[in-house]
Design an enzyme around this catalytic site. Structure first.
Site, PDB file in Angstrom:
ATOM      1  N   GLY A 190      -2.881  -1.510   1.513  1.00 46.40           N
ATOM      2  CA  GLY A 190      -2.686  -2.584   0.598  1.00 46.40           C
ATOM      3  C   GLY A 190      -1.630  -2.397  -0.531  1.00 46.40           C
ATOM      4  O   GLY A 190      -1.216  -3.651  -0.625  1.00 46.40           O
ATOM      5  N   ASP A 191      -1.476  -1.406  -0.859  1.00 53.55           N
ATOM      6  CA  ASP A 191      -0.229  -1.403  -1.797  1.00 53.55           C
ATOM      7  C   ASP A 191       1.195  -1.403  -1.109  1.00 53.55           C
ATOM      8  O   ASP A 191       1.999  -2.353  -1.683  1.00 53.55           O
ATOM      9  CB  ASP A 191      -0.331  -0.003  -2.493  1.00 53.55           C
ATOM     10  CG  ASP A 191      -1.229   0.458  -3.239  1.00 53.55           C
ATOM     11  OD1 ASP A 191      -1.994  -0.517  -3.873  1.00 53.55           O
ATOM     12  OD2 ASP A 191      -1.778   1.473  -3.619  1.00 53.55           O
ATOM     13  N   LEU A 192       1.071  -0.863  -0.030  1.00 56.80           N
ATOM     14  CA  LEU A 192       2.616  -0.993   0.676  1.00 56.80           C
ATOM     15  C   LEU A 192       2.849  -2.429   0.939  1.00 56.80           C
ATOM     16  O   LEU A 192       3.888  -3.199   0.977  1.00 56.80           O
ATOM     17  CB  LEU A 192       2.635  -0.097   2.041  1.00 56.80           C
ATOM     18  CG  LEU A 192       2.187   1.371   1.751  1.00 56.80           C
ATOM     19  CD1 LEU A 192       2.183   2.190   3.008  1.00 56.80           C
ATOM     20  CD2 LEU A 192       3.189   2.042   0.568  1.00 56.80           C
TER      21      LEU A 192
END
Length: 421
Positions: A190-192
């Site tokens: 999700g962050d990436l």
């Protein structure tokens, strides 16, 4: 966009002597921390942008304490995690809560093309640094806001991490062994993903700003980003009413297209088309595997779940059982899609990874060598630069404020005394 003299100054501050990238002259103010945000600005930095990482002097990016750590006798250890996502950046300290912060940030924004932040929606407004105010400081500013749920909607104020996005974006529910509980994807996807979409949004907004002189808000949600990674799940539900469940290593309908055991580990094998299936029968088995099973020549038949489990999969398992990963890759060659499942140690030493320059070795004085991943963006005229180091906290504060923003030495000292920087 900055002029050549200022660009040279900022390149010198960063300590990187490299050919300018495609984004040379673009200045990015980075007030993010952890990964969703720092990775976005790092990609922009690799592509030539001048990225000024802003950290609170009393509360810096806490990934500076994340393992693994490179020790140093006469200084604080260096976090490899932090360094991996913050290379090629200039380090400046600024307490955004300080009464004097607005003037310093405004000067940065006046000279900048992009600001990237990843606070919960409303935080920058409460600090007095929200988009509506900063766009008046610089109408061309591209303001990228990365958050868990975006700047609008009923969830916008909820705190979120990567796992929040995996959970609410649908991906977690689909991942795991068949018949078992859902399993998170084994990385901070999700962050990436939000960082990658952040880069796309920034580049599109920069193009618009160059053509019109008008900046804009780039609103990126981790939940939104994860949803787009769920392949055919949305249309399976909206068309057929099917809610995808965990399938382990199998594809929802393409077969064979999964993990198979071999003598020393596992391989991915995806010989599902009619062409690849014929070649696979002849390469791993024998011509008889093809000749004696004419009813399996059609892809639709092999896709049938019962036929696959009873006839196709056992055949593939037989082919691979007594062969090593290396033997199978050698047999497959350029003929059929087969890949050894490699651990990260094998990946780092992989000849294809080496040929693509995907592991970079940077020397941090006093700490030694740090090997991190390179850039997957390959441009033949303006290649990404990955040789820059991550900054020490506030390493470039005095020079950025003095030489770039025009503060006198006394003014810088006063800002430091007052706790602004």
């Amino acid at each position: 966009m900055i002029d050549d003299a200022t660009r040279a100054l900022l390149a010198g501050l960063g300590g990187v002597d490299a050919a300018p990238g495609s984004l040379a002259g673009v200045v990015v103010v980075d007030v993010t921390r952890v990964v969703a945000g720092p990775y976005c600005s790092m990609i922009l930095a690799d592509l030539g942008a001048t990225v000024i990482k802003v950290e609170n002097p009393g509360d810096p990016d806490y990934t500076r304490t994340f393992p693994p750590m490179l020790p140093r006798e006469d200084a604080e250890p260096l976090s490899g995690f932090f360094a991996q996502y913050n290379r090629n950046k200039l380090g400046v300290t600024l307490n955004l809560k300080s009464p004097g912060a607005a003037e310093v940030l405004d000067r940065l924004v006046e000279h900048a093309d992009v600001l990237v932040e990843n606070f919960r929606p409303g935080t920058m407004d409460r600090l007095g640094h929200g988009y509506e105010r900063l766009r008046r400081v610089n109408p061309k500013l591209v303001y990228a806001a990365l958050s868990g749920y975006g700047q609008s909607g009923p969830y916008r104020l909820r705190p979120a991490y990567d796992n929040s996005a995996q959970a609410t974006g649908g991906l977690w529910s689909m991942n795991g062994e068949a018949g078992g509980p859902p399993t998170r994807v084994g990385t901070i996807i999700g962050d990436l993903a939000a960082s990658l979409y952040g880069v796309i949004g920034v580049l599109a907004a920069l193009r618009h700003a160059e053509q019109t002189g008008e900046g804009q808000l780039v609103d990126i949600s981790q939940q939104d980003s994860v949803l787009t990674l769920t392949e055919n799940a949305v249309v399976s539900y909206t068309v057929d009413g099917v809610v995808p469940k965990p399938l382990g290593n199998q594809h929802p309908f393409v077969r064979p297209y999964e993990l198979f055991p071999c003598a020393d580990g596992f391989v991915f094998f995806g010989g599902y088309t009619d062409k690849f299936w014929r070649i696979s029968c002849e390469t791993f088995g024998s011509p008889a595997d093809w000749d004696d099973n004419p009813d399996l020549h059609g892809m639709a038949t092999r896709f049938d779940a019962e036929v696959y489990q009873e006839r196709v999969k056992p055949m593939v398992v037989r082919w691979f059982a007594d062969r090593t990963k290396a033997e199978l890759e050698a047999l497959a060659g350029d003929l059929v899609p087969l890949s050894a499942v490699k651990d990260i140690g094998e990946v780092v030493e992989d000849p294809q990874i080496a040929a693509r320059g995907m592991i970079v070795d940077n020397d941090y004085p006093g700490h030694g060598s740090l090997r991190t991943f390179g850039s997957p963006v390959k441009l033949d005229r303006t290649p990404a630069q990955t040789a820059g180091l991550a900054p020490d906290m506030g390493e470039h504060t005095d020079r950025v404020l003095g030489e770039f923003l025009g503060y006198s030495a006394d003014e810088v000292a006063a800002l430091r005394t007052g706790g602004t920087i």
